[in-house]
Design a protein around this motif. Structure first.
Motif, PDB file in Angstrom:
ATOM      1  N   ILE A 238      -0.405   3.667  -3.025  1.00  0.00           N
ATOM      2  CA  ILE A 238      -1.168   4.896  -2.762  1.00  0.00           C
ATOM      3  C   ILE A 238      -0.672   6.077  -3.591  1.00  0.00           C
ATOM      4  CG2 ILE A 238      -1.548   6.665  -0.987  1.00  0.00           C
ATOM      5  CD1 ILE A 238      -2.147   4.388   0.968  1.00  0.00           C
TER       6      ILE A 238
ATOM      7  N   ALA B   1       0.824  -1.214   0.000  1.00  0.00           N
ATOM      8  CA  ALA B   1       0.000   0.000   0.000  1.00  0.00           C
ATOM      9  C   ALA B   1       0.855   1.260   0.000  1.00  0.00           C
ATOM     10  CB  ALA B   1      -0.927   0.002   1.214  1.00  0.00           C
TER      11      ALA B   1
ATOM     12  N   SER C  33      -6.255   0.601  -1.854  1.00  0.00           N
ATOM     13  CA  SER C  33      -5.374   1.770  -1.915  1.00  0.00           C
ATOM     14  C   SER C  33      -5.811   2.771  -2.977  1.00  0.00           C
ATOM     15  CB  SER C  33      -3.929   1.336  -2.185  1.00  0.00           C
ATOM     16  OG  SER C  33      -3.405   0.612  -1.090  1.00  0.00           O
TER      17      SER C  33
END
Length: 452
Positions: A296, A292, A351
């Motif tokens: 992101i 993640a 994400s």
């Protein structure tokens, strides 16, 4: 030869990176505190604070204390949003970090139920409420700070650092709990579980040093110097921006995916029904968070190119499917399958929505009420998400193993975020100083057609 003046919301060189770095580190440190509570609520607190109940009831009560902080967050958002839109983003960022560090340290000092009886869970709930109040202003102030410092064409990327910092804090909390969970049972329940909470002293000190050096955003400074601050931000929100507040409330329900993944799924996987070890499941969470951390900012950068809505929609709708697969994998007891689908569900798909919402929500509001709008909208939605764990424990049946019901419940909570995104304006091309204007969305669409 004259040099064109920068836009009135432009930051000095280096400030966007400085703000993003401070938001990342501060959020990581603050949410380390917040997430170690989730691990403890699933693995430790049923025996430490609710030992007089049967195991299923003790787990339910412990998970309910996890949700208490989310109930306190809307109250904190009302106060901290008001103060942040009147006094500035920086003051709130420093205050929330100090409050979180203090309340988390005190949890590590609490007596157990065997020592003081029912006073122990009462004190635990009180400290959890303080954590909730702190978290209510943390993300909204950090998001506003990074969004208002960011270049207009990279707001999605820079603002995502707040959420990647949150994932970093969750990763740090998980890594700290892995050796703690491996301690012998007697040491774990007597003193071992306290160590991660005591480390919050370092959190408060480091966070204070970082955040007190931040400059206030040029957008807020310009607002203060020209139109002045709003005396009652809540009145302006209710009068002019109520529809977007409702969209943020609905969108914030996507956080249910995170709470189900990090708390209920952990408790389910380590229960007698499945029998996986604590350490192995903590490693699933750790590796999912590592992925993640990379996913992101990539999703957020993509939103700067194709728009906030398509990326957010992919994350919200995809999470409904992948979380079903993840809980199914846990029910099979296959650890490789759990690891693979855990990374896919939480590290990759979730994400997309998680990385984009800071800019997506923040761009719905003008500078004068941005912090209030994001704080109040998200914290009401997060309050529901926090108690999603408790509801999941209830609908999972007396043995806590009805994963299908929990998967369907999680999927249902992904529907309002999809609706919110479909009905929202696309704002990636709107200049920062025009965000929140009623015609901003239409202006952006016209601009996009012309540039195409």
């Amino acid at each position: 030869m004259s040099v064109p003046a920068p836009p009135r919301d432009a930051s000095p060189p280096g400030q966007p990176k400085k703000a993003a770095t401070a938001a990342w580190i501060g959020s990581a440190l603050e949410y380390y505190d917040f997430f170690i509570y989730g691990s403890a609520a699933a693995l430790i607190f049923p025996e430490v604070f609710f030992a007089d109940s049967d195991p299923a009831t003790a787990t339910l009560l412990s998970l309910a204390t996890f949700g208490v902080a989310y109930a306190a967050r809307p109250i904190g958002a009302l106060f901290l949003g008001h103060v942040g839109d009147r006094l500035g983003r920086k003051k709130i960022m420093v205050f929330t970090l100090m409050l979180m560090g203090l309340s988390t340290f005190l949890i590590g000092c609490l007596p157990t139920r065997d020592q003081v009886g029912t006073l122990a869970p009462v004190l635990l709930v009180l400290c959890r409420v303080l954590q909730g109040v702190s978290a209510a202003g943390e993300q909204a102030s950090a998001n506003s700070m990074t969004l208002e410092h960011a270049p207009p064409d990279r707001r999605g990327f820079f603002t995502s650092f707040t959420l990647s910092g949150t994932q970093g804090g969750q990763l740090l909390a998980t890594l700290v709990f892995i050796p703690v969970a491996a301690l012998p049972e007697e040491q774990l329940l007597s003193w071992g579980w306290r160590v991660p909470f005591w480390l919050s002293v370092a959190v408060a000190v480091v966070g204070y040093v970082i955040r007190r050096r931040l400059d206030e955003t040029p957008a807020f400074a310009q607002q203060t110097a020209t139109e002045g601050v709003v005396r009652m931000p809540l009145v302006v929100l209710a009068r002019d921006h109520w529809a977007d507040v409702l969209r943020v409330v609905a969108g914030a329900l996507i956080a249910s995916v995170s709470t189900i993944f990090t708390v209920w799924a952990l408790a389910y996987a380590t229960s007698d029904a499945v029998g996986m070890s604590r350490s192995s499941m903590l490693w699933v969470a750790a590796l999912a968070n590592v992925v993640a951390l990379a996913a992101i900012p990539l999703w957020a950068a993509l939103s700067d190119r194709v728009g906030r809505r398509p990326v957010y929609l992919a994350g919200a709708a995809g999470s409904a499917v992948t979380m079903f697969l993840y809980l199914w994998a846990i029910s099979t007891g296959s650890y490789p399958l759990v690891m693979l689908l855990g990374i896919l569900a939480f590290g990759v798909v979730y994400s997309a929505a998680n990385g984009v919402w800071p800019s997506f929500y923040g761009e719905m509001f003008p500078t004068r009420v941005r912090l209030s709008g994001v704080a109040i909208g998200t914290q009401i939605g997060f309050a529901v998400a926090g108690f999603a764990v408790t509801f999941a424990a209830r609908i999972a049946g007396p043995d806590g193993d009805d994963w299908t019901a929990v998967a369907l419940f999680t999927a249902a909570l992904c529907v309002p975020p999809v609706i919110a995104a479909v009905t929202a304006r696309e704002t990636r091309l709107v200049p920062t100083e025009r965000l929140g204007e009623r015609a901003a969305g239409e202006g952006a669409e016209r601009t996009e057609k012309v540039t195409a």
